[in-house]
Design an enzyme around this catalytic site. Structure first.
Site, PDB file in Angstrom:
ATOM      1  N   GLY A   1       0.825  -1.199   0.000  1.00 41.77           N
ATOM      2  CA  GLY A   1       0.000   0.000   0.000  1.00 41.77           C
ATOM      3  C   GLY A   1       0.857   1.247   0.000  1.00 41.77           C
ATOM      4  N   CYS A   2       0.209   2.406   0.104  1.00 40.94           N
ATOM      5  CA  CYS A   2       0.953   3.663   0.059  1.00 40.94           C
ATOM      6  C   CYS A   2       1.775   3.885   1.328  1.00 40.94           C
ATOM      7  CB  CYS A   2       0.002   4.839  -0.159  1.00 40.94           C
ATOM      8  SG  CYS A   2      -1.226   5.031   1.132  1.00 40.94           S
TER       9      CYS A   2
END
Length: 388
Positions: free
Chosen positions: A360-361
């Site tokens: 994910g980010c």
């Protein structure tokens, strides 16, 4: 013999009185030794740093090849780097100096240095824990120890309740879990919150620039790079001009105050390192470190490390796990260490929960069906992959 002792006491009293009148300080000035040989900028650069520190009321003994010519600076003359380090050890062992600043020191395993930098966004000081040395042979244990070393250093320098963040590197998530266990068992750690919108105690690059925490926990190789970047980003790299150097060696296996600077450190950074050393002396860093270590051990530090080692050994023997039937994965579970990500997925498969690894980010994530999240989270918490 008695007369000599009385005369020495009288002389010491007058010296302390002179220090108080000169500097306005009630406590005697710290004496800091500085080795000058080996700098890429020449010995004169370090003599200049000593003179700058002396103007701040710090007594400096420069170990070098030339006599000092400025007030407040004494010289111990030597002719080689080997003599230089012997002189440093002698000054510290005899008590003639309470701390030393040098460009190299062979710290034993278990000891690493806590640097201090000025963060550019707000001009705030931040402690980098750690910047050289090896706190432990196990990575997660090392990061936990680095956190404790950073907290002790910050407290000795007057930061009453330092906030702690963990740089988003390998091992950070597991170290966070172990530190949370210490906190839950009574160790008073205060976690920082990232300046990014998703928060959390795991810090990103932006947080380095913003100074989102008082103590930034990193491994010593990463910390060393950060120190070089923070200290010389304005100069092109060949001259470290900003900050306080790579800091004191902290750990259970050292009884001397030794602070490290680089061969590329210029006078402003060396002066900062001398000031850093004097702050630690005034702050009684030994007592502060002992108190932090005692509090952590009372909260189960040793048992925590033993559990980590046992879990690591048990995890080395892996068994084949059959993948459950695929499901649509739209939910994410965060907070898993990158090195543990595939093991976490396998742990869920073993419990008949389909999951996939992803990024994910904010870092590694486990992807799974929305309906499985709570069950999966409980399993991952129980197995130590994420915190509660």
């Amino acid at each position: 013999m008695a007369d000599k002792q009385i005369n020495r006491m009288i002389a010491d009293t007058f010296l302390k009185l002179a220090d108080s009148l000169e500097t306005g300080a009630q406590a005697p000035r710290a004496v800091i030794a500085l080795t000058a040989m080996g700098s890429e900028h020449g010995e004169a650069e370090l003599y200049q740093a000593a003179a700058m520190a002396a103007k701040q009321g710090i007594k400096v003994k420069v170990i070098g090849t030339q006599p000092a010519t400025c007030p407040g600076v004494e010289t111990v003359l030597i002719s080689s780097e080997e003599e230089s380090h012997k002189a440093l050890e002698t000054l510290l062992d005899s008590g003639e100096a309470q701390g030393g600043v040098t460009m190299h020191y062979p710290f034993p395993i278990g000891v690493s240095t806590v640097g201090r930098v000025i963060t550019p966004a707000k001009g705030k000081a931040m402690y980098i824990a750690t910047t050289t040395g090896t706190s432990a042979l196990d990575r997660v244990e090392g990061l936990v120890r680095n956190a404790l070393y950073g907290i002790a250093t910050a407290k000795a320098c007057g930061v009453a309740e330092p906030t702690v963040g963990l740089l988003n590197i390998d091992g950070a998530r597991q170290a966070e879990i172990q530190l949370q266990k210490l906190q839950n068992s009574g160790y008073p750690i205060r976690f920082a919150t990232s300046g990014r919108s998703d928060g959390g105690a795991v810090m990103r690059g932006n947080d380095l620039l913003m100074g989102s925490c008082d103590v930034m926990v990193a491994d010593s190789l990463t910390g060393n790079i950060l120190m070089k970047m923070f200290s010389s980003y304005n100069t092109g790299g060949s001259y470290e001009s900003v900050g306080y150097g790579y800091g004191p060696g902290m750990g259970e296996n050292i009884d001397k105050l030794i602070l490290i600077v680089s061969r590329a450190s210029g006078a402003p950074v060396v002066k900062g390192a001398i000031e850093f050393a004097a702050e630690l002396v005034r702050g009684d860093y030994k007592s502060v470190f002992a108190a932090e270590l005692k509090a952590a051990k009372q909260a189960g530090l040793d048992a925590l490390f033993a559990g980590c080692r046992a879990q690591k050994q048990a995890g080395e023997a892996t068994e084949a796990v059959v993948q459950p039937p695929k499901e649509v994965v739209t939910a994410e579970i965060h907070g898993i260490e990158i090195l543990d990500l595939e093991d976490a997925v396998q742990a869920l498969w073993k419990e008949k929960i389909y999951a996939e690894s992803g990024m994910g980010c904010t870092g590694p994530v486990v992807l799974l069906a929305e309906a499985r999240v709570e069950q999966a989270r409980s399993i991952l918490i129980a197995k130590g992959y994420i915190g509660e």
